[in-house]
Design an enzyme around this catalytic site. Structure first.
Site, PDB file in Angstrom:
ATOM      1  N   LYS A  19      63.095  83.750  46.142  1.00  0.00           N
ATOM      2  CA  LYS A  19      62.444  82.643  45.429  1.00  0.00           C
ATOM      3  C   LYS A  19      62.443  82.858  43.914  1.00  0.00           C
ATOM      4  O   LYS A  19      62.717  81.936  43.157  1.00  0.00           O
ATOM      5  CB  LYS A  19      60.985  82.473  45.892  1.00  0.00           C
ATOM      6  CG  LYS A  19      60.825  81.993  47.307  1.00  0.00           C
ATOM      7  CD  LYS A  19      59.410  81.493  47.557  1.00  0.00           C
ATOM      8  CE  LYS A  19      58.348  82.562  47.377  1.00  0.00           C
ATOM      9  NZ  LYS A  19      58.430  83.663  48.350  1.00  0.00           N
TER      10      LYS A  19
ATOM     11  N   ARG B 223      57.156  96.981  42.405  1.00  0.00           N
ATOM     12  CA  ARG B 223      55.852  96.341  42.593  1.00  0.00           C
ATOM     13  C   ARG B 223      55.024  97.136  43.580  1.00  0.00           C
ATOM     14  O   ARG B 223      55.530  97.638  44.561  1.00  0.00           O
ATOM     15  CB  ARG B 223      56.056  94.914  43.133  1.00  0.00           C
ATOM     16  CG  ARG B 223      56.172  93.876  42.063  1.00  0.00           C
ATOM     17  CD  ARG B 223      56.530  92.525  42.615  1.00  0.00           C
ATOM     18  NE  ARG B 223      55.642  92.038  43.674  1.00  0.00           N
ATOM     19  CZ  ARG B 223      55.680  90.795  44.156  1.00  0.00           C
ATOM     20  NH1 ARG B 223      56.557  89.925  43.697  1.00  0.00           N
ATOM     21  NH2 ARG B 223      54.857  90.426  45.119  1.00  0.00           N
TER      22      ARG B 223
ATOM     23  N   ARG C  71      63.357  96.681  46.283  1.00  0.00           N
ATOM     24  CA  ARG C  71      63.358  95.809  45.090  1.00  0.00           C
ATOM     25  C   ARG C  71      62.821  96.535  43.859  1.00  0.00           C
ATOM     26  O   ARG C  71      61.841  97.267  43.926  1.00  0.00           O
ATOM     27  CB  ARG C  71      62.491  94.581  45.376  1.00  0.00           C
ATOM     28  CG  ARG C  71      62.357  93.646  44.195  1.00  0.00           C
ATOM     29  CD  ARG C  71      61.920  92.276  44.609  1.00  0.00           C
ATOM     30  NE  ARG C  71      60.521  92.231  45.032  1.00  0.00           N
ATOM     31  CZ  ARG C  71      59.898  91.104  45.355  1.00  0.00           C
ATOM     32  NH1 ARG C  71      60.553  89.956  45.359  1.00  0.00           N
ATOM     33  NH2 ARG C  71      58.631  91.134  45.744  1.00  0.00           N
TER      34      ARG C  71
ATOM     35  N   ARG D 132      50.287  78.380  49.853  1.00  0.00           N
ATOM     36  CA  ARG D 132      50.593  79.449  50.811  1.00  0.00           C
ATOM     37  C   ARG D 132      49.993  79.167  52.186  1.00  0.00           C
ATOM     38  O   ARG D 132      50.232  79.920  53.120  1.00  0.00           O
ATOM     39  CB  ARG D 132      49.980  80.768  50.347  1.00  0.00           C
ATOM     40  CG  ARG D 132      50.708  81.579  49.305  1.00  0.00           C
ATOM     41  CD  ARG D 132      51.976  82.216  49.785  1.00  0.00           C
ATOM     42  NE  ARG D 132      52.101  83.626  49.507  1.00  0.00           N
ATOM     43  CZ  ARG D 132      52.526  84.143  48.366  1.00  0.00           C
ATOM     44  NH1 ARG D 132      52.842  83.376  47.354  1.00  0.00           N
ATOM     45  NH2 ARG D 132      52.651  85.444  48.235  1.00  0.00           N
TER      46      ARG D 132
ATOM     47  N   ARG E  45      52.410  91.192  54.453  1.00  0.00           N
ATOM     48  CA  ARG E  45      52.795  89.950  53.747  1.00  0.00           C
ATOM     49  C   ARG E  45      53.665  89.066  54.644  1.00  0.00           C
ATOM     50  O   ARG E  45      53.532  87.842  54.636  1.00  0.00           O
ATOM     51  CB  ARG E  45      53.535  90.290  52.447  1.00  0.00           C
ATOM     52  CG  ARG E  45      52.577  90.809  51.368  1.00  0.00           C
ATOM     53  CD  ARG E  45      53.287  91.628  50.311  1.00  0.00           C
ATOM     54  NE  ARG E  45      54.234  90.881  49.519  1.00  0.00           N
ATOM     55  CZ  ARG E  45      55.249  91.428  48.860  1.00  0.00           C
ATOM     56  NH1 ARG E  45      55.466  92.739  48.928  1.00  0.00           N
ATOM     57  NH2 ARG E  45      56.036  90.692  48.137  1.00  0.00           N
TER      58      ARG E  45
HETATM   59  P1  AMP Z   1      54.043  86.895  45.309  1.00  0.00           P
HETATM   60  O1  AMP Z   1      54.479  87.456  43.996  1.00  0.00           O
HETATM   61  O2  AMP Z   1      54.209  85.405  45.409  1.00  0.00           O
HETATM   62  O3  AMP Z   1      54.649  87.623  46.485  1.00  0.00           O
HETATM   63  O4  AMP Z   1      52.455  87.131  45.396  1.00  0.00           O
HETATM   64  C1  AMP Z   1      51.901  88.430  45.374  1.00  0.00           C
HETATM   65  C2  AMP Z   1      50.504  88.397  45.952  1.00  0.00           C
HETATM   66  O5  AMP Z   1      49.659  87.542  45.152  1.00  0.00           O
HETATM   67  C3  AMP Z   1      50.379  87.857  47.359  1.00  0.00           C
HETATM   68  O6  AMP Z   1      50.641  88.835  48.346  1.00  0.00           O
HETATM   69  C4  AMP Z   1      48.928  87.395  47.395  1.00  0.00           C
HETATM   70  O7  AMP Z   1      48.040  88.497  47.528  1.00  0.00           O
HETATM   71  C5  AMP Z   1      48.735  86.850  45.985  1.00  0.00           C
HETATM   72  N1  AMP Z   1      49.074  85.397  45.952  1.00  0.00           N
HETATM   73  C6  AMP Z   1      50.131  84.815  45.314  1.00  0.00           C
HETATM   74  N2  AMP Z   1      50.129  83.483  45.505  1.00  0.00           N
HETATM   75  C7  AMP Z   1      49.039  83.211  46.273  1.00  0.00           C
HETATM   76  C8  AMP Z   1      48.493  82.026  46.832  1.00  0.00           C
HETATM   77  N3  AMP Z   1      49.076  80.814  46.658  1.00  0.00           N
HETATM   78  N4  AMP Z   1      47.352  82.123  47.564  1.00  0.00           N
HETATM   79  C9  AMP Z   1      46.739  83.304  47.729  1.00  0.00           C
HETATM   80  N5  AMP Z   1      47.214  84.480  47.275  1.00  0.00           N
HETATM   81  C10 AMP Z   1      48.354  84.439  46.547  1.00  0.00           C
END
Ligand code: AMP
Length: 210
Positions: free
Chosen positions: A13, A153, A122, A88, A164
């Site tokens: 993404k 990360r 990654r 999400r 996740r």
């Molecule tokens: P990402 O970089 O999109 O994988 O997001 C990393 C982490 O941020 C996720 O595992 C969640 O803990 C939190 N997070 C990101 N977007 C959301 C969302 N829309 N709702 C809730 N938690 C989020």
């Protein structure tokens, strides 16, 4: 044009988001990036978010929806935006419907067997956000694009990645049906092929929407 980018963690993404935002002049809004920036800056939101992101769980909906709702009122969003990592779950999708109009949902389907290796290998650039797989870096620790430092990360470890992916399957995947019913889903298949190949397909579809 207002878009959502949907796909499991590791589906690519982030890479597609940069390309789509560049081509169509959209503001790229990544809730994950917003949380990471807050965690780094030690804000109140960051302190709260950290306890969830560290475990691979979702930050509570009220907090996340309030952040996005506010962000979409900024002047720059008038030119159109791309939401990456939001919504999400169904609650967030229904909330979003109350304050936004979405034209299309770019959904990247990918074989989940690929994701664990992709995410645990990654490495991300601290400066520009470009991501790499460790197997292609030959020991290099800086970004080929901007020279920034590459880092792993904190949530890209096997245990958190497992959590996740489970959260994605249970809470986020139902959004595919939700947006299919609304008639705005745009389906694509991610693979091991270079990101440029997928972007060519995305572009062919979005050019007709823009
Ligand atoms: P990402 O970089 O999109 O994988 O997001 C990393 C982490 O941020 C996720 O595992 C969640 O803990 C939190 N997070 C990101 N977007 C959301 C969302 N829309 N709702 C809730 N938690 C989020």
């Amino acid at each position: 044009m207002n878009l959502i980018l949907l796909g499991a963690p590791g589906a690519g993404k982030g890479t597609q988001a940069t390309k789509i935002a560049d081509r169509y002049g959209l503001v790229h809004i990544s809730t994950g990036d917003i949380f990471r920036a807050n965690i780094k800056a030690g804000t109140e939101i960051g302190l709260l978010a950290k306890s969830y992101t560290d475990k691979g769980e979702l930050v509570p909906d009220e907090v996340t929806c309030a952040i996005v709702r506010d962000r979409l009122t900024w002047e720059d969003c008038k030119k159109g935006y791309l939401l990456d990592g939001f919504p999400r779950n169904l609650f967030q999708a229904e909330e979003l419907d109350k304050f936004a109009h979405i034209d299309g949902v770019v959904n990247i389907n990918i074989d989940h067997a690929l994701l664990m290796d992709r995410l645990c290998g990654r490495r991300v650039c601290r400066e520009c956000g470009e991501s790499y797989h460790v197997s292609t870096l030959g020991g290099k620790t800086t970004c080929a694009r901007c020279g920034g430092e590459l880092y792993q990360r904190k949530d890209d470890n096997p245990e958190t990645v497992g959590a996740r992916l489970a959260v994605y399957n249970e809470q986020t995947a139902p959004l595919i049906d939700y947006y299919t019913r609304k008639g705005i889903i745009l389906n694509f298949t991610g693979s091991e092929a270079p990101a440029e190949a997928l972007f060519e397909e995305v572009k062919a579809v979005l050019d007709k929407l823009a």
